[in-house]
Scaffold this active site. Structure first.
Site, PDB file in Angstrom:
ATOM      1  N   ILE A  40     -30.535 -29.023  -5.882  1.00 44.18           N
ATOM      2  CA  ILE A  40     -29.751 -30.241  -6.150  1.00 44.18           C
ATOM      3  C   ILE A  40     -28.495 -29.920  -6.960  1.00 44.18           C
ATOM      4  CG2 ILE A  40     -30.879 -31.025  -8.307  1.00 44.18           C
ATOM      5  CD1 ILE A  40     -29.816 -33.191  -5.296  1.00 44.18           C
ATOM      6  N   SER A  70     -29.119 -20.453 -15.860  1.00 45.56           N
ATOM      7  CA  SER A  70     -30.133 -20.295 -14.831  1.00 45.56           C
ATOM      8  C   SER A  70     -30.558 -18.842 -14.817  1.00 45.56           C
ATOM      9  CB  SER A  70     -29.545 -20.674 -13.455  1.00 45.56           C
ATOM     10  OG  SER A  70     -30.465 -21.388 -12.669  1.00 45.56           O
ATOM     11  N   ARG A  71     -31.823 -18.591 -14.461  1.00 51.01           N
ATOM     12  CA  ARG A  71     -32.279 -17.194 -14.419  1.00 51.01           C
ATOM     13  C   ARG A  71     -31.710 -16.482 -13.194  1.00 51.01           C
ATOM     14  NH1 ARG A  71     -38.348 -19.095 -14.598  1.00 51.01           N
ATOM     15  NH2 ARG A  71     -37.352 -20.162 -12.860  1.00 51.01           N
ATOM     16  N   LYS A 125     -33.623 -37.006 -12.306  1.00 48.62           N
ATOM     17  CA  LYS A 125     -34.874 -37.732 -12.204  1.00 48.62           C
ATOM     18  C   LYS A 125     -35.985 -36.787 -11.744  1.00 48.62           C
ATOM     19  CE  LYS A 125     -36.099 -37.915  -8.463  1.00 48.62           C
ATOM     20  NZ  LYS A 125     -36.409 -37.024  -7.272  1.00 48.62           N
ATOM     21  N   ASP A 184     -42.105 -37.345  -6.145  1.00 48.54           N
ATOM     22  CA  ASP A 184     -40.756 -36.852  -6.468  1.00 48.54           C
ATOM     23  C   ASP A 184     -39.708 -37.649  -5.681  1.00 48.54           C
ATOM     24  OD1 ASP A 184     -39.021 -34.411  -7.666  1.00 48.54           O
ATOM     25  OD2 ASP A 184     -38.380 -34.893  -5.644  1.00 48.54           O
TER      26      ASP A 184
HETATM   27  P1  NAP Z   1     -35.014 -26.249  -7.303  1.00 48.54           P
HETATM   28  O1  NAP Z   1     -34.176 -25.958  -6.112  1.00 48.54           O
HETATM   29  O2  NAP Z   1     -36.361 -25.610  -7.411  1.00 48.54           O
HETATM   30  O3  NAP Z   1     -34.099 -25.870  -8.547  1.00 48.54           O
HETATM   31  C1  NAP Z   1     -34.488 -25.957  -9.877  1.00 48.54           C
HETATM   32  C2  NAP Z   1     -34.029 -24.709 -10.607  1.00 48.54           C
HETATM   33  O4  NAP Z   1     -34.551 -24.757 -11.908  1.00 48.54           O
HETATM   34  C3  NAP Z   1     -34.571 -23.443  -9.995  1.00 48.54           C
HETATM   35  O5  NAP Z   1     -33.715 -22.929  -8.995  1.00 48.54           O
HETATM   36  C4  NAP Z   1     -34.705 -22.509 -11.196  1.00 48.54           C
HETATM   37  O6  NAP Z   1     -33.507 -21.740 -11.321  1.00 48.54           O
HETATM   38  C5  NAP Z   1     -34.778 -23.419 -12.397  1.00 48.54           C
HETATM   39  N1  NAP Z   1     -36.072 -23.321 -13.074  1.00 48.54           N
HETATM   40  C6  NAP Z   1     -36.246 -23.094 -14.396  1.00 48.54           C
HETATM   41  N2  NAP Z   1     -37.542 -23.096 -14.706  1.00 48.54           N
HETATM   42  C7  NAP Z   1     -38.214 -23.289 -13.573  1.00 48.54           C
HETATM   43  C8  NAP Z   1     -39.599 -23.365 -13.254  1.00 48.54           C
HETATM   44  N3  NAP Z   1     -40.555 -23.251 -14.212  1.00 48.54           N
HETATM   45  N4  NAP Z   1     -39.942 -23.578 -11.963  1.00 48.54           N
HETATM   46  C9  NAP Z   1     -39.000 -23.696 -11.007  1.00 48.54           C
HETATM   47  N5  NAP Z   1     -37.665 -23.653 -11.259  1.00 48.54           N
HETATM   48  C10 NAP Z   1     -37.288 -23.439 -12.537  1.00 48.54           C
HETATM   49  O7  NAP Z   1     -35.268 -27.805  -7.471  1.00 48.54           O
HETATM   50  P2  NAP Z   1     -34.295 -29.025  -7.047  1.00 48.54           P
HETATM   51  O8  NAP Z   1     -34.623 -29.496  -5.695  1.00 48.54           O
HETATM   52  O9  NAP Z   1     -32.897 -28.672  -7.350  1.00 48.54           O
HETATM   53  O10 NAP Z   1     -34.851 -30.140  -8.034  1.00 48.54           O
HETATM   54  C11 NAP Z   1     -34.579 -30.118  -9.422  1.00 48.54           C
HETATM   55  C12 NAP Z   1     -34.680 -31.532  -9.960  1.00 48.54           C
HETATM   56  O11 NAP Z   1     -33.738 -32.335  -9.233  1.00 48.54           O
HETATM   57  C13 NAP Z   1     -36.050 -32.180  -9.739  1.00 48.54           C
HETATM   58  O12 NAP Z   1     -36.396 -32.962 -10.844  1.00 48.54           O
HETATM   59  C14 NAP Z   1     -35.838 -33.061  -8.507  1.00 48.54           C
HETATM   60  O13 NAP Z   1     -36.652 -34.217  -8.552  1.00 48.54           O
HETATM   61  C15 NAP Z   1     -34.384 -33.457  -8.667  1.00 48.54           C
HETATM   62  N6  NAP Z   1     -33.746 -33.812  -7.368  1.00 48.54           N
HETATM   63  C16 NAP Z   1     -33.899 -33.011  -6.261  1.00 48.54           C
HETATM   64  C17 NAP Z   1     -33.350 -33.425  -5.040  1.00 48.54           C
HETATM   65  C18 NAP Z   1     -33.477 -32.617  -3.763  1.00 48.54           C
HETATM   66  O14 NAP Z   1     -33.129 -33.134  -2.691  1.00 48.54           O
HETATM   67  N7  NAP Z   1     -33.948 -31.365  -3.776  1.00 48.54           N
HETATM   68  C19 NAP Z   1     -32.653 -34.625  -4.981  1.00 48.54           C
HETATM   69  C20 NAP Z   1     -32.454 -35.360  -6.125  1.00 48.54           C
HETATM   70  C21 NAP Z   1     -33.021 -34.954  -7.320  1.00 48.54           C
HETATM   71  P3  NAP Z   1     -33.566 -20.270 -11.931  1.00 48.54           P
HETATM   72  O15 NAP Z   1     -34.707 -19.542 -11.277  1.00 48.54           O
HETATM   73  O16 NAP Z   1     -32.226 -19.696 -11.589  1.00 48.54           O
HETATM   74  O17 NAP Z   1     -33.771 -20.427 -13.415  1.00 48.54           O
END
Ligand code: NAP
Length: 303
Positions: free
Chosen positions: A11, A33-34, A87, A165
């Site tokens: 996101i 970010s890591r 969120k 989610d």
């Molecule tokens: P994501 O792709 O998994 O990204 C989250 C990032 O957080 C990871 O790439 C990771 O980056 C970092 N991170 C740090 N600690 C972590 C852990 N313990 N486990 C996993 N990742 C960790 O997730 P996302 O889809 O962007 O979602 C993140 C938030 O945005 C959520 O709350 C979700 O509800 C919200 N959101 C998502 C969407 C969607 O369509 N995907 C839409 C709206 C809102 P590093 O490894 O580089 O640290």
């Protein structure tokens, strides 16, 4: 104003980075970010290092999954920076109560965002429903988890919320547009036998409102809600972006791309006013579904 983005995953790259690039209010000054990076932006692996090294950055936006969010959020507020949360705003309600109190004590802004609330047609739907009697409401939120959360194992771990989610987006719209309060009456949750969070859920809410959430939708995706009222039928489609009244187009825009620019504009306004915005009503409904819901075990799920 300078802002840092934390948790450079799907996101952050799909929405936050482009929204900040076009924002008249914000300059993306650093990322934390890591593994993730935003091209051309100074990157830190640890949030404490960024907060120490960049006292000029006054605001931080967290895009981490909900479980690791709290520690980072506390660090930001303790460092006296304004904080914006993706969120859902935390893994638990108590965490967000603590953050709200800490922000107030520190005199900084806390904005717990709900991106679906700023979708194109939500305000118009709220205005239309304001003086209507709602007889029935039906929410259908069915999407393909492999498309929107590719390989994100955290979403099916404890605290990842599973299908809630995306489902919480529907509940964020519902709690915004209804002219009366709403509470959960019953729920049924389907847990894959190899996972800790539900892949589907069905909710019964007060006011004769039901919700059907499913993460296994193939083909066209469905983010719809319909309300039958004393003065006709309102439908919100495409996650709150398109409005229909009695089956006819009544406004909005068939695009989700306006949501994040609107969130960052709102954050700028809150910082300028010295205000915070934290509404936990969508998360209360989800917490209550986990508290009250009955549980089914369904087929194992693999990405
Ligand atoms: P994501 O792709 O998994 O990204 C989250 C990032 O957080 C990871 O790439 C990771 O980056 C970092 N991170 C740090 N600690 C972590 C852990 N313990 N486990 C996993 N990742 C960790 O997730 P996302 O889809 O962007 O979602 C993140 C938030 O945005 C959520 O709350 C979700 O509800 C919200 N959101 C998502 C969407 C969607 O369509 N995907 C839409 C709206 C809102 P590093 O490894 O580089 O640290």
């Amino acid at each position: 104003m300078k802002i840092a983005l934390v948790g450079i995953g799907k996101i952050a790259l799909d929405q936050h980075v482009p929204a900040l690039a076009s924002s008249p209010d914000w300059e993306l000054a650093a990322t934390v970010s890591r593994h993730g990076r935003a091209p051309g932006i100074e990157a830190f692996p640890r949030i404490e290092d960024m907060l120490d090294a960049r006292p000029d950055i006054g605001a931080v936006s967290l895009c981490l999954p909900p479980v690791p969010r709290f520690e980072a959020a506390q660090a930001v507020l303790r460092a006296g920076r304004h904080l914006m949360l993706e969120k859902p705003p935390g893994a638990t309600l108590a965490e967000v109560h603590i953050l709200r109190d800490l922000a107030q004590a520190q005199g900084v802004t806390l904005y717990a965002t709900w991106h679906s609330r700023v979708a194109h047609a939500v305000a118009a739907a709220k205005a239309w429903l304001a003086d209507r009697v709602i007889h029935e409401g039906r929410i259908t939120w069915r999407e393909d988890v492999r498309k929107w959360h590719p390989g994100q194992d955290w979403i099916f771990q404890a605290g990842g919320m599973g299908v809630f989610d995306p489902g919480i987006n529907a509940l964020s719209i519902l709690t915004e547009i209804l002219p009366m309060p709403v509470h959960l009456r019953a729920a049924e949750l389907d847990f894959p036998e190899n996972r800790q969070a539900p892949i589907a859920a069905r909710l019964a809410l007060s006011g004769n409102i039901t919700a059907d959430f499913d993460f296994r939708q193939q083909g066209p995706q469905t983010w719809d809600m319909e309300f039958w009222t004393d003065a006709g039928r309102l439908a919100l489609r495409l996650g709150g972006n398109v409005l229909e009244i009695d089956g006819a187009d009544a406004g909005g825009e068939a695009s989700i791309m306006g949501e994040y620019p609107a969130l960052y504009a709102r954050m700028a306004e809150l910082v300028r006013r010295g205000a915070s915005e934290v509404d936990l009503s969508p998360m209360v409904l989800v917490a209550d579904a986990f508290t009250l819901g009955s549980r089914n075990t369904v087929d194992a799920f693999e990405f």
